[in-house]
Design a protein around this motif. Structure first.
Motif, PDB file in Angstrom:
ATOM      1  N   ALA A 213       0.855  -1.188   0.000  1.00 45.19           N
ATOM      2  CA  ALA A 213       0.000   0.000   0.000  1.00 45.19           C
ATOM      3  C   ALA A 213       0.887   1.232   0.000  1.00 45.19           C
ATOM      4  CB  ALA A 213      -0.937   0.006   1.210  1.00 45.19           C
ATOM      5  N   THR A 214       0.687   2.081  -0.998  1.00 43.77           N
ATOM      6  CA  THR A 214       1.434   3.335  -1.070  1.00 43.77           C
ATOM      7  C   THR A 214       0.533   4.475  -0.608  1.00 43.77           C
ATOM      8  OG1 THR A 214       2.909   2.619  -2.836  1.00 43.77           O
ATOM      9  CG2 THR A 214       2.561   4.985  -2.622  1.00 43.77           C
ATOM     10  N   VAL A 215       1.066   5.296   0.275  1.00 45.64           N
ATOM     11  CA  VAL A 215       0.308   6.420   0.838  1.00 45.64           C
ATOM     12  C   VAL A 215       0.761   7.719   0.177  1.00 45.64           C
ATOM     13  CG1 VAL A 215      -0.300   7.665   2.948  1.00 45.64           C
ATOM     14  CG2 VAL A 215       0.163   5.199   3.046  1.00 45.64           C
ATOM     15  N   LEU A 216      -0.217   8.483  -0.336  1.00 51.84           N
ATOM     16  CA  LEU A 216       0.042   9.825  -0.840  1.00 51.84           C
ATOM     17  C   LEU A 216      -0.535  10.840   0.136  1.00 51.84           C
ATOM     18  CD1 LEU A 216      -0.803   9.656  -4.674  1.00 51.84           C
ATOM     19  CD2 LEU A 216       1.379   9.229  -3.548  1.00 51.84           C
ATOM     20  N   ARG A 217       0.153  11.963   0.287  1.00 56.31           N
ATOM     21  CA  ARG A 217      -0.366  13.067   1.097  1.00 56.31           C
ATOM     22  C   ARG A 217       0.066  14.374   0.459  1.00 56.31           C
ATOM     23  NH1 ARG A 217       1.783  12.073   5.985  1.00 56.31           N
ATOM     24  NH2 ARG A 217       3.311  13.770   6.081  1.00 56.31           N
ATOM     25  N   ASP A 218      -0.910  15.249   0.193  1.00 62.08           N
ATOM     26  CA  ASP A 218      -0.624  16.560  -0.404  1.00 62.08           C
ATOM     27  C   ASP A 218       0.197  16.436  -1.682  1.00 62.08           C
ATOM     28  OD1 ASP A 218      -1.963  17.759   1.728  1.00 62.08           O
ATOM     29  OD2 ASP A 218      -0.143  17.891   2.926  1.00 62.08           O
ATOM     30  N   GLY A 219      -0.147  15.436  -2.512  1.00 68.21           N
ATOM     31  CA  GLY A 219       0.502  15.294  -3.802  1.00 68.21           C
ATOM     32  C   GLY A 219       1.894  14.723  -3.759  1.00 68.21           C
ATOM     33  N   GLN A 220       2.282  14.127  -2.632  1.00 73.68           N
ATOM     34  CA  GLN A 220       3.626  13.566  -2.510  1.00 73.68           C
ATOM     35  C   GLN A 220       3.562  12.128  -2.001  1.00 73.68           C
ATOM     36  OE1 GLN A 220       5.264  16.630   0.172  1.00 73.68           O
ATOM     37  NE2 GLN A 220       6.596  17.277  -1.508  1.00 73.68           N
ATOM     38  N   THR A 221       4.566  11.333  -2.394  1.00 69.58           N
ATOM     39  CA  THR A 221       4.677   9.966  -1.881  1.00 69.58           C
ATOM     40  C   THR A 221       5.197  10.013  -0.454  1.00 69.58           C
ATOM     41  OG1 THR A 221       5.306   9.277  -4.116  1.00 69.58           O
ATOM     42  CG2 THR A 221       5.579   7.673  -2.357  1.00 69.58           C
ATOM     43  N   ILE A 222       4.448   9.410   0.467  1.00 67.98           N
ATOM     44  CA  ILE A 222       4.867   9.393   1.874  1.00 67.98           C
ATOM     45  C   ILE A 222       5.614   8.104   2.194  1.00 67.98           C
ATOM     46  CG2 ILE A 222       4.083   9.487   4.261  1.00 67.98           C
ATOM     47  CD1 ILE A 222       3.814  12.117   2.642  1.00 67.98           C
ATOM     48  N   THR A 223       5.016   6.963   1.833  1.00 66.01           N
ATOM     49  CA  THR A 223       5.664   5.684   2.122  1.00 66.01           C
ATOM     50  C   THR A 223       4.958   4.578   1.358  1.00 66.01           C
ATOM     51  OG1 THR A 223       6.422   4.236   3.916  1.00 66.01           O
ATOM     52  CG2 THR A 223       4.194   5.085   4.094  1.00 66.01           C
ATOM     53  N   THR A 224       5.616   3.437   1.250  1.00 67.25           N
ATOM     54  CA  THR A 224       4.985   2.217   0.752  1.00 67.25           C
ATOM     55  C   THR A 224       5.091   1.155   1.844  1.00 67.25           C
ATOM     56  OG1 THR A 224       5.430   2.672  -1.588  1.00 67.25           O
ATOM     57  CG2 THR A 224       5.054   0.381  -0.968  1.00 67.25           C
ATOM     58  N   LEU A 225       3.940   0.641   2.250  1.00 64.53           N
ATOM     59  CA  LEU A 225       3.857  -0.360   3.318  1.00 64.53           C
ATOM     60  C   LEU A 225       3.761  -1.751   2.707  1.00 64.53           C
ATOM     61  CD1 LEU A 225       1.196   1.542   5.462  1.00 64.53           C
ATOM     62  CD2 LEU A 225       3.686   1.599   5.749  1.00 64.53           C
ATOM     63  N   ASP A 226       4.361  -2.726   3.381  1.00 58.51           N
ATOM     64  CA  ASP A 226       4.456  -4.085   2.850  1.00 58.51           C
ATOM     65  C   ASP A 226       3.746  -5.054   3.797  1.00 58.51           C
ATOM     66  OD1 ASP A 226       5.219  -6.588   1.896  1.00 58.51           O
ATOM     67  OD2 ASP A 226       7.193  -5.870   1.261  1.00 58.51           O
ATOM     68  N   ALA A 227       2.758  -5.778   3.258  1.00 59.84           N
ATOM     69  CA  ALA A 227       2.002  -6.722   4.087  1.00 59.84           C
ATOM     70  C   ALA A 227       2.896  -7.837   4.610  1.00 59.84           C
ATOM     71  CB  ALA A 227       0.850  -7.315   3.286  1.00 59.84           C
ATOM     72  N   SER A 228       3.923  -8.218   3.847  1.00 58.45           N
ATOM     73  CA  SER A 228       4.801  -9.311   4.285  1.00 58.45           C
ATOM     74  C   SER A 228       5.607  -8.936   5.520  1.00 58.45           C
ATOM     75  CB  SER A 228       5.756  -9.716   3.153  1.00 58.45           C
ATOM     76  OG  SER A 228       6.634  -8.655   2.828  1.00 58.45           O
ATOM     77  N   ASN A 229       5.695  -7.631   5.790  1.00 57.47           N
ATOM     78  CA  ASN A 229       6.377  -7.155   6.998  1.00 57.47           C
ATOM     79  C   ASN A 229       5.395  -6.714   8.077  1.00 57.47           C
ATOM     80  OD1 ASN A 229       8.880  -7.525   5.742  1.00 57.47           O
ATOM     81  ND2 ASN A 229       8.865  -5.458   4.874  1.00 57.47           N
ATOM     82  N   ASN A 230       4.116  -7.073   7.884  1.00 56.61           N
ATOM     83  CA  ASN A 230       3.040  -6.704   8.835  1.00 56.61           C
ATOM     84  C   ASN A 230       2.926  -5.194   9.015  1.00 56.61           C
ATOM     85  OD1 ASN A 230       2.334  -9.439   9.486  1.00 56.61           O
ATOM     86  ND2 ASN A 230       4.172  -9.551  10.762  1.00 56.61           N
ATOM     87  N   GLU A 231       3.182  -4.445   7.942  1.00 54.69           N
ATOM     88  CA  GLU A 231       3.130  -2.979   8.030  1.00 54.69           C
ATOM     89  C   GLU A 231       1.760  -2.421   7.681  1.00 54.69           C
ATOM     90  OE1 GLU A 231       7.816  -2.239   6.707  1.00 54.69           O
ATOM     91  OE2 GLU A 231       6.185  -1.949   5.264  1.00 54.69           O
ATOM     92  N   ILE A 232       0.916  -3.223   7.030  1.00 51.72           N
ATOM     93  CA  ILE A 232      -0.378  -2.712   6.574  1.00 51.72           C
ATOM     94  C   ILE A 232      -1.418  -2.942   7.664  1.00 51.72           C
ATOM     95  CG2 ILE A 232      -2.146  -2.802   4.778  1.00 51.72           C
ATOM     96  CD1 ILE A 232      -0.056  -3.689   2.821  1.00 51.72           C
ATOM     97  N   ASN A 233      -1.552  -1.965   8.530  1.00 52.61           N
ATOM     98  CA  ASN A 233      -2.562  -1.993   9.588  1.00 52.61           C
ATOM     99  C   ASN A 233      -3.166  -0.596   9.702  1.00 52.61           C
ATOM    100  OD1 ASN A 233      -0.987  -0.422  11.764  1.00 52.61           O
ATOM    101  ND2 ASN A 233       0.426  -2.106  11.282  1.00 52.61           N
ATOM    102  N   GLU A 234      -4.300  -0.512  10.386  1.00 49.42           N
ATOM    103  CA  GLU A 234      -5.056   0.736  10.421  1.00 49.42           C
ATOM    104  C   GLU A 234      -4.249   1.885  11.006  1.00 49.42           C
ATOM    105  OE1 GLU A 234      -8.781   1.776  12.984  1.00 49.42           O
ATOM    106  OE2 GLU A 234      -9.513   0.935  11.096  1.00 49.42           O
TER     107      GLU A 234
END
Length: 506
Positions: A213-234
């Motif tokens: 999951a890649t997060v955008l904020r204010d037209g910029q790339t903030i981060t990319t989270l990886d489910a295999s590292n248990n990073e995709i949570n609320e």
């Protein structure tokens, strides 16, 4: 080494001096499901329009590398030819054409220069089977529900030999069952080697399906989270979306309900002559001053129908039973009667029924109570501006001017305008039907804060919501509906998702 089917490098895009995208970098691995998340206005849809050729090469800065080759798409058909297909929230289907005609329109099968519709029907059946939609391809699109229409769109994409499927808020208009069917289909397509990008505000779906999951904020790339590292949570998604931790997305209120009854329904029944049955039956319900009462239930339970019957919608419903406001019996034969009695209703479909999208904020807010602004039939424009500006400030509508066209606002700000429109009639009871549908988590928090302020000012709210977390987090009491009936009443102390679902499925 990662095998990227897509790399978007340093993508920037401006609109008349406003930077919608600023050096965005976005990578998608072959065969994965990659979610793109962010608040309204973060740049998600703009980035996908750059990718799909809606904004052609030359109108943005940066590079698109697809399947190992730098691309310069000048129109949508260019991206389709390379295997990129985008499906928008507003489906691009022709309601009066058949399913098979929609699947192959613009991509017609021909034999010796003649359209071969028999072959199109055969191929359509094969494609529909791939998306687990077992229907006659000769029926008209308008005969299908939204969930099945969404599957037709995906079948249409498969007919174009899609390699990368982009879905923009694909479940926004779907019920829970259709949403889960769609997510299951994406998992199946993944097994077939098709890569998917999904834009979604529904964090539970993102958590359920995303490999990354890649997060955008204010037209910029903030981060990319990886489910295999248990990073995709609320918590992680929200923190990156809004730029801060949100400890409690459901803010607490400072003033308890008074206990004085504002509205009470007794043996309330609403009969819909169009379908020949009761849509609400023997409903007993009360709402006290200074509280939020939630109504939960599955799609088709009768929640919206109950709200409309209270709001004086006599054109569709024949009502019986008793309704009191401030312990006085009232008769609500028309919407105007409900408004005079102190009831306002904010529809679940703000774009279709709630707002005039081509008009500005000022006109949308004032339209509900023009008589308050008129002298001898002429609207006092100065007073209209003052009223709209007051609501802009008090509701936190993010816009440089009340003359901004409502259709150009984000979903959250459109919802605030819709609320402001009905607050201007001075209600005692505000009915909110799906108050946060289709808006991001940051805007949800703002809507919840507005709701609490209204309660603290002495108003009451009847909230219909399909999000159980929202019902539990914002309500003082919860009624659960199924098949047009109230199946139970729960205090928030005793309520849980399990208890609500148990009642909702009776």
């Amino acid at each position: 080494m990662s095998d990227y089917i897509l790399e978007m490098k340093n993508i920037s895009k401006e609109f008349t001096g406003v930077k919608a995208l600023s050096n965005v970098n976005f990578k998608v691995e072959r065969g994965e499901i990659h979610c793109l998340v962010g608040e309204n206005g973060a740049g998600k849809s703009t980035l996908m329009k750059v990718l799909s050729g809606v904004y052609p090469y030359g109108e943005y800065e940066g590079d698109i590398v697809f399947d190992g080759n730098v691309q310069q798409f000048n129109k949508i058909s260019d991206s389709v030819e390379t295997g990129i297909v985008i499906i928008y929230q507003e489906l691009a289907l022709f309601p009066d054409l058949s399913v098979y005609e929609n699947i192959f329109i613009g991509n017609e099968l021909q034999r010796k220069g003649v359209l071969d519709w028999n072959e199109a029907i055969v191929k359509s059946k094969e494609l529909l089977n791939k998306v687990n939609l077992h229907i006659n391809p000769e029926i008209l699109i308008k005969e299908l529900g939204v969930g099945k229409q969404q599957l037709v769109e995906i079948a249409k994409a498969l007919s174009k030999k899609v390699k990368l499927l982009i879905l923009d808020e694909p479940t926004a208009a779907l019920n829970d069952k259709d949403s889960e069917n769609l997510l299951d289909l994406l998992r199946e397509l993944k097994k077939q080697g098709i890569t998917s990008i999904m834009i979604s505000h529904k964090l539970n779906e993102v958590i359920s399906i995303a490999d990354k999951a890649t997060v955008l904020r204010d037209g910029q790339t903030i981060t990319t989270l990886d489910a295999s590292n248990n990073e995709i949570n609320e918590n992680e998604i929200i923190k990156n979306m809004v730029g801060r931790e949100i400890e409690d997305i459901y803010p607490k209120r400072n003033i308890p309900a008074t206990g004085d009854v504002l509205l009470e329904l007794t043996d309330w029944t609403a009969y819909d002559s169009r379908i020949g049955r009761n849509v609400a039956e023997n409903v007993n319900l009360k709402i006290n001053y200074g509280e939020i009462v939630g109504i939960a239930g599955l799609m088709g339970a009768g929640r919206t129908e109950l709200a409309l019957s209270i709001f004086g919608n006599s054109e569709n419903y024949k009502t019986s039973g008793h309704i009191t406001i401030d312990n006085q019996p009232v008769t609500l034969k028309h919407t105007s009667d409900a408004i005079k009695a102190g009831i306002a209703y904010v529809t679940e479909d703000r774009k279709g029924d709630g707002l005039f999208l081509l008009q500005d904020i000022k006109q949308n807010i004032s339209i509900s109570n023009l008589k308050e602004l008129a002298n001898y039939g002429v609207v006092n424009e100065n007073e209209e501006i003052k009223v709209a500006e007051d609501y802009r400030q008090s509701l936190g509508i993010k816009t440089p001017s009340i003359q901004q066209t409502v259709g150009n606002l984000s979903g959250g700000n459109q919802q605030k305008v819709s609320i402001g429109k009905w607050l201007y009639v001075g209600p005692k009871l505000l009915i909110l039907d799906e108050p946060t549908r289709g808006i991001d988590v940051g805007a949800k928090l703002e809507i919840y804060t507005v709701m609490n302020k209204l309660i603290e000012s002495g108003m009451s709210i009847l909230m219909i919501s399909s999000e159980l977390g929202e019902v539990l987090g914002m309500s003082d009491r919860v009624y659960v509906m199924a098949k047009g009936e109230i199946k139970g009443e729960l205090s928030t102390k005793e309520a849980s998702q399990e208890k609500i679902m148990e009642l909702a499925t009776q």
